[in-house]
Design an enzyme around this catalytic site. Structure first.
Site, PDB file in Angstrom:
ATOM      1  CD1 TRP A 155     -11.845  -2.700   2.886  1.00  0.00           C
ATOM      2  CD2 TRP A 155     -10.918  -4.712   3.191  1.00  0.00           C
ATOM      3  NE1 TRP A 155     -10.592  -2.681   2.323  1.00  0.00           N
ATOM      4  CE2 TRP A 155     -10.001  -3.890   2.492  1.00  0.00           C
ATOM      5  CE3 TRP A 155     -10.545  -6.028   3.498  1.00  0.00           C
ATOM      6  CZ2 TRP A 155      -8.742  -4.350   2.094  1.00  0.00           C
ATOM      7  CZ3 TRP A 155      -9.303  -6.472   3.114  1.00  0.00           C
ATOM      8  CH2 TRP A 155      -8.419  -5.633   2.424  1.00  0.00           C
ATOM      9  CG  HIS A 174     -11.731  -2.927  -1.507  1.00  0.00           C
ATOM     10  ND1 HIS A 174     -10.621  -3.626  -1.109  1.00  0.00           N
ATOM     11  CD2 HIS A 174     -12.618  -3.874  -1.900  1.00  0.00           C
ATOM     12  CE1 HIS A 174     -10.820  -4.928  -1.262  1.00  0.00           C
ATOM     13  NE2 HIS A 174     -12.016  -5.102  -1.723  1.00  0.00           N
ATOM     14  NE  ARG A 200     -13.601   0.734   3.254  1.00  0.00           N
ATOM     15  CZ  ARG A 200     -12.324   0.992   3.138  1.00  0.00           C
ATOM     16  NH1 ARG A 200     -11.660   1.456   4.190  1.00  0.00           N
ATOM     17  NH2 ARG A 200     -11.683   0.766   2.024  1.00  0.00           N
ATOM     18  CD  GLN A 214     -10.795   2.597  -1.886  1.00  0.00           C
ATOM     19  OE1 GLN A 214     -10.999   1.689  -2.691  1.00  0.00           O
ATOM     20  NE2 GLN A 214     -10.273   2.384  -0.688  1.00  0.00           N
ATOM     21  CB  VAL A 257      -0.396  -6.452  -3.293  1.00  0.00           C
ATOM     22  CG1 VAL A 257      -1.186  -5.780  -4.398  1.00  0.00           C
ATOM     23  CG2 VAL A 257      -0.753  -5.891  -1.935  1.00  0.00           C
ATOM     24  CB  ALA A 299      -2.862  -3.299  -7.667  1.00  0.00           C
TER      25      ALA A 299
HETATM   26  N1  DAH Z   1      -8.382  -1.809  -1.365  1.00  0.00           N
HETATM   27  C1  DAH Z   1      -7.556  -1.267  -0.310  1.00  0.00           C
HETATM   28  C2  DAH Z   1      -8.424  -0.571   0.717  1.00  0.00           C
HETATM   29  O1  DAH Z   1      -9.490  -0.188   0.416  1.00  0.00           O
HETATM   30  C3  DAH Z   1      -6.532  -0.296  -0.856  1.00  0.00           C
HETATM   31  C4  DAH Z   1      -5.483  -0.978  -1.671  1.00  0.00           C
HETATM   32  C5  DAH Z   1      -4.333  -1.406  -1.104  1.00  0.00           C
HETATM   33  C6  DAH Z   1      -5.650  -1.184  -3.019  1.00  0.00           C
HETATM   34  C7  DAH Z   1      -3.329  -2.017  -1.824  1.00  0.00           C
HETATM   35  C8  DAH Z   1      -4.667  -1.795  -3.776  1.00  0.00           C
HETATM   36  C9  DAH Z   1      -3.494  -2.217  -3.163  1.00  0.00           C
HETATM   37  O2  DAH Z   1      -4.780  -2.002  -5.073  1.00  0.00           O
HETATM   38  O3  DAH Z   1      -2.514  -2.802  -3.919  1.00  0.00           O
HETATM   39  O4  DAH Z   1      -8.022  -0.443   1.837  1.00  0.00           O
END
Ligand code: DAH
Length: 338
Positions: A155, A174, A200, A214, A257, A299
């Site tokens: 990120w 995010h 970003r 998102q 995760v 998630a």
């Molecule tokens: N936060 C991640 C992104 O911005 C996306 C994401 C991936 C969110 C996996 C989640 C997850 O909750 O379980 O690239």
């Protein structure tokens, strides 16, 4: 004193001045100047008294006649001005139908956001929002992304320059930090989505924008497994893209995760990734003060622009924020009803 005044000359001067008075205010100035208590003609009438007696009647009568004539001229001048104004007014045709000023349309990303939100609500999710300016600890550390961890490079970050050396802040990269914030405040069962804008430090091209939208999803309860994750997300993309849509889960890595996955859909012969997901990491559940043997959950994070590009056949993400009205007009009449 007292030569008899030249009434003819006076009348000529007065009439010329009246003809030159172009609006009601100028006409009023003229009236005060000639016919008012200290006006020129009033002065002449007063002066009649001082004339030799034999001349008074003729001059007096002449001056009175002139006064009446100028009063009449004054009334006519006002009426003429009023008529000219009414003629101008006639250029406005009050019988024409009203015209509506141009109206904007909903932005395609707003339409898509509303449609996704409605779909999740139908599936029993609550909707919450979090702050765009986020603390470093929520955006990274407490999602298991410490300062020295290579995953931070997933990120690219826009930091907030802060004079006083408090905790570091940034524009959230995010919506995942709301997982932590929500777990701090709520007890399971949890089933929530977080729509939001993310930022970003990104080189912009056809598939990358520095600003994006998102949806974060978080579900925590007793006895949830990867099967619940799959069922929920498959149901979501089917509601969005039709029940015939083919889906594929593959392993992916996200620090918060375990296991992590990506969900792709079959689109015009290709597999297209639409979201990241996974089972909420045991440490995050424990960090929230919950027993990770009892509570589990999943998630996910979905990019709204990606969904909008698929639904509307848009091939360049930059089109959404270029403010080209010809592009935006294509969405007139859409309100996000799926
Ligand atoms: N936060 C991640 C992104 O911005 C996306 C994401 C991936 C969110 C996996 C989640 C997850 O909750 O379980 O690239």
């Amino acid at each position: 004193m007292s030569d008899a005044p030249d009434l003819d000359a006076l009348e000529e001067t007065a009439r010329a001045a009246l003809a030159a008075a172009g609006d009601a205010a100028a006409v009023e100035d003229w009236r005060v100047g000639w016919l008012g208590r200290k006006g020129r003609l009033t002065g002449v009438l007063r002066g009649v008294r001082e004339l030799p007696a034999e001349r008074r009647p003729a001059v007096g009568a002449g001056a009175n006649r002139l006064k009446l004539a100028l009063q009449e001229a004054h009334g006519e001048r006002l009426a003429a001005l009023r008529e000219a104004r009414a003629d101008e007014g006639a250029a406005i045709d009050v019988t024409l139908p009203g015209r509506q000023p141009p109206q904007g349309t909903l932005h395609p990303i707003t339409i898509t956001r509303r449609m996704m939100e409605r779909t999740f609500r139908d599936m029993g999710f609550d909707v919450v929002e979090g702050p765009d300016v986020e603390l470093e600890t929520y955006n990274f550390d407490r999602l298991r992304i410490p300062a020295d961890h290579p995953a931070r490079e997933m990120w690219d970050t826009i930091w907030i320059a802060d004079e006083d050396a408090g905790p570091r802040k940034l524009l959230r990269t995010h919506t995942s930090p709301m997982q932590i914030r929500y777990l701090e405040r709520r007890e399971p069962p949890i089933r929530v989505i977080v729509p939001g804008t993310c930022y970003r430090y990104e080189a912009v091209d056809a598939t990358h924008e520095w600003m994006l939208s998102q949806f974060e999803g978080l579900v925590i309860d007793e006895g949830l497994s990867f099967a619940h994750l799959k069922g929920t997300l498959e149901s979501f993309v089917q509601r969005l893209f039709g029940s015939e849509i083919e889906t594929r889960f593959r392993c992916d890595y996200f620090p918060f995760v375990e296991p992590g996955a990506e969900l792709a859909i079959r689109w015009q012969g290709d597999w297209l990734e639409v979201l990241g997901c996974g089972m909420v990491h045991r440490e995050i559940i424990e960090q929230a003060g919950l027993d990770s043997r009892r509570y589990t959950g999943f998630a996910f994070g979905i990019g709204v622009e990606r969904v909008a590009m698929l639904r509307y056949g848009v091939t360049d993400i930059r089109a959404f924020y270029a403010n080209d009205l010809r592009f935006l007009e294509r969405f007139r009449g859409s309100d996000g009803s799926a």
